[in-house]
Design a protein around this motif. Sequence first.
Motif, PDB file in Angstrom:
ATOM      1  N   GLU A  35      -6.948  11.458   0.334  1.00  0.00           N
ATOM      2  CA  GLU A  35      -8.234  10.808   0.092  1.00  0.00           C
ATOM      3  C   GLU A  35      -9.291  11.874  -0.191  1.00  0.00           C
ATOM      4  OE1 GLU A  35      -7.648   7.154   3.296  1.00  0.00           O
ATOM      5  OE2 GLU A  35      -8.356   9.133   3.947  1.00  0.00           O
TER       6      GLU A  35
ATOM      7  N   SER B 227      -9.932   3.238   0.054  1.00  0.00           N
ATOM      8  CA  SER B 227      -8.851   3.124   1.022  1.00  0.00           C
ATOM      9  C   SER B 227      -8.814   1.761   1.695  1.00  0.00           C
ATOM     10  CB  SER B 227      -8.981   4.213   2.097  1.00  0.00           C
ATOM     11  OG  SER B 227      -8.785   5.489   1.538  1.00  0.00           O
TER      12      SER B 227
ATOM     13  N   THR C 166      -8.340   7.645  -3.695  1.00  0.00           N
ATOM     14  CA  THR C 166      -7.195   7.749  -2.807  1.00  0.00           C
ATOM     15  C   THR C 166      -5.901   7.584  -3.581  1.00  0.00           C
ATOM     16  OG1 THR C 166      -6.141   6.826  -0.822  1.00  0.00           O
ATOM     17  CG2 THR C 166      -7.287   5.288  -2.246  1.00  0.00           C
TER      18      THR C 166
ATOM     19  N   ARG D 204      -5.272   2.231   4.165  1.00  0.00           N
ATOM     20  CA  ARG D 204      -4.171   3.179   3.947  1.00  0.00           C
ATOM     21  C   ARG D 204      -2.821   2.464   3.867  1.00  0.00           C
ATOM     22  NH1 ARG D 204      -5.756   8.290   7.947  1.00  0.00           N
ATOM     23  NH2 ARG D 204      -7.335   9.217   6.568  1.00  0.00           N
TER      24      ARG D 204
ATOM     25  N   SER E 167     -15.259   8.432  -4.759  1.00  0.00           N
ATOM     26  CA  SER E 167     -14.234   8.344  -3.722  1.00  0.00           C
ATOM     27  C   SER E 167     -12.927   7.954  -4.385  1.00  0.00           C
ATOM     28  CB  SER E 167     -14.604   7.301  -2.660  1.00  0.00           C
ATOM     29  OG  SER E 167     -15.745   7.684  -1.932  1.00  0.00           O
TER      30      SER E 167
END
Length: 795
Positions: free
Chosen positions: A631, A90, A649, A106, A647
Amino acid sequence: MTILRSSSTFALAFALAAIAVPQARATEGEVAAIPSAVDAMDDGGAIIITARRRDEKIQDVPVAANSYGGDKLAATRTYNLRDLQALSPSLVVTVTNPRNTSINIRGLGNNVSVYNDGLEPAVGVYMDQVYLARPGQAVFDLADIERIEVLRGPQGTLFGKNTSAGAVVITTKSPSFEPEFGGDISYGNYDFRQLHAYASGALIDDRLAARLYVSKTDRDGYVTNRYDHGRTQDYHDFGLRGQLLFTPADNFKLRLIGDYGFQKQQTAAAVLTGVIRTYDNGANFANNYTDRTTRLGVPVVTDAPGERIVDVNGNPRYKMRQGGVAAIADLTLPGHSLTSVTSWQRWDWYPHNDGDSTRLDAGRDFHQSNNQQQFSQELRIASEGERKVDYIGGLYYLWQSIRAEALNAYGADAANWFLAPSTDPAVGAAALNNYTVLSHSRPVTNSYAAFGQTIWHITPTIDLTTGLRYTYETKSGWFDQEATGAVLSGLTAAQQSAAQAIRARYGVANFYEAKTKEGRLSGQATLSWKVTPDALIYATYGRGNKFGGLNLANIITTGQFAVDPVIKPETIDSYELGLKTSWAGGKLTANLAGFWTDVSDYQTTIVDTAPDRNNISYFTNVGKVRTRGIEADLQASPAPWLSLYGSGTYTDAKYVSYPNAPCPIETTGVTFCDLSGDRLPGVSKWAFSVGGEAKAPVGNHWGHDMEVYAGADYSYRSNFYTTASLSRYSLIPGYSLLNARIGVRALDGSVDLQLWGRNLFDKDYFQSLSAANTGAITGTLGDPRTYGVTVRTRF
């Protein structure tokens, strides 16, 4: 500075008052009531963060965040913010040069390709609780780090400076009373040499401890300059940090931090990837890069970016210095803790750039230098112990001053390169050759804030967290430009008039002053439910503000084509739903967050089409942008010898309303474009990272229990634009990177021998990409494949 003296006096008085509080002395080796520096992992393996200014397990905090401990950062060789984005999808960090660093969370942050000293970033960077007002202050080697936290979404009801898109919180290692010595030394290709070293221990048992850290990194360049056979994109970085920890009583500690950094680099790095010769409608792109180089006999570097070759004569380079001091005082009283953070910081940026990117003496030196200073004072009070309502409140003040200098120095070939071939040679040479435009500006910011947050424990499993912040901010500044060149003698009256018109396009004398002031209220509310001891769900609404500023550039502020140099604040409305879960006794954690953010009065560039504005372009506010997405974060330890992470997003970011936008360079015949509904620049729709490490014991060697290990980290980002106009020539293709390591280490951490490689597949990928008004399409490539060996020791 009166404010500096008075605030420092207050901090000293605060410290003396704390010393006077009668307390029993701690036993030897103990500072019982003073919060100690927190490891990224507690004894149970849980990740610890301070997102709410308390030491809490990340799974118990209703905040979308990532936290990376110092050991993981060192193991993955994450020594700067640009590399951190490989672990935190992110987060997007673009460093075309340190001043023009763009930090984005973001989809929101610094506006890519548009940099303004009179505006604040939307993503805040904090170093040991001190807000760094310019992103370039964080572009140094990061080592001897306790942890780095990436907090997503508006911050401000706990942090000193309001940051509307998120925060990167860096905590360095504190002095220790037990002796500690260690560091690492590395060597790699491109003659890479790096040293990190630290020493810590007691100067007075249980009362005064010190820590000293030094770093030095040198590396040859990745790019060849054909003009002088030199290597550009080299890297030379030096850092020094000294600390004292004073604990005169059980309930008080004072941490003093001083740091200094110096960095320099040769910067001719933008490689040619192509030339625009026709517009999209088929019209000829007149006097394009190919036309100019052919007409002037300039050697052209092949448009094969992977060869990493440039041909410039301007010796592009930069030097950068930063330093500062900070005092952090913590006092614990029954049921409360008080904290004072006082800091002064300075950042100096001195670049030189080749303005034409060729071996011609045309754009002799184009640069924008900065001398920045800041002073900040933060006071906080927080509840301690178990109670129905926990709270934190605080006051914050920031003063910032930037002295900026912009220079455009045109050389002896300027007229031939910059002007159309139809220009009268005598007029062009008289107007532009050896012409210099020099401007100075000085924005000054004073920011005052009061903030607070409460956590109401409605039931043992349901919490309501609320926070408010009021910020009052003033900005004032001036812009002063002068131009010098040859006297326009020996020309006819008509030729002199034509020469003056040319100079007017490239810069003439200009002066104006501007100021603005604004008070804004921001806040947030979060309802969280601990469904089970291992599952947390939460919903958050936040209202944030990115304060306005001053457009201190060569704009006209009076007369027919007047532009208001004041830029209004942005207003951010943020919504988030989150789920945090833990399984198998903590061996697996899986977190999800969905977010939706609306930004009103977005700060960017427009083309003003009003009849009295003559279609000029300048920095101001537009309608609205929106980002939304999902996310996910995963941590797993399926076996004692294996750890894994992942991870990812998905971000859908777009201009909701952006009329009168600048058109992309490939468009002609229209004055402005409407980009409403189109993508935001600087944002990949998809980004993810996965990785892990496996280890196995190999017995006792050299008096230590040893293990071998191997790890890898893979990251991917889909395509994204790098210009606000969304030119297709600024679309960076998606790319993936693989880093890996293998080594042997002692279980007690006393020694670690590691072989490492980054970008193992030698992928050519871009950090920046755009087309100039010559039609030349150039980009700055990311690092090629690098590899080396590191020896790390600790005792």
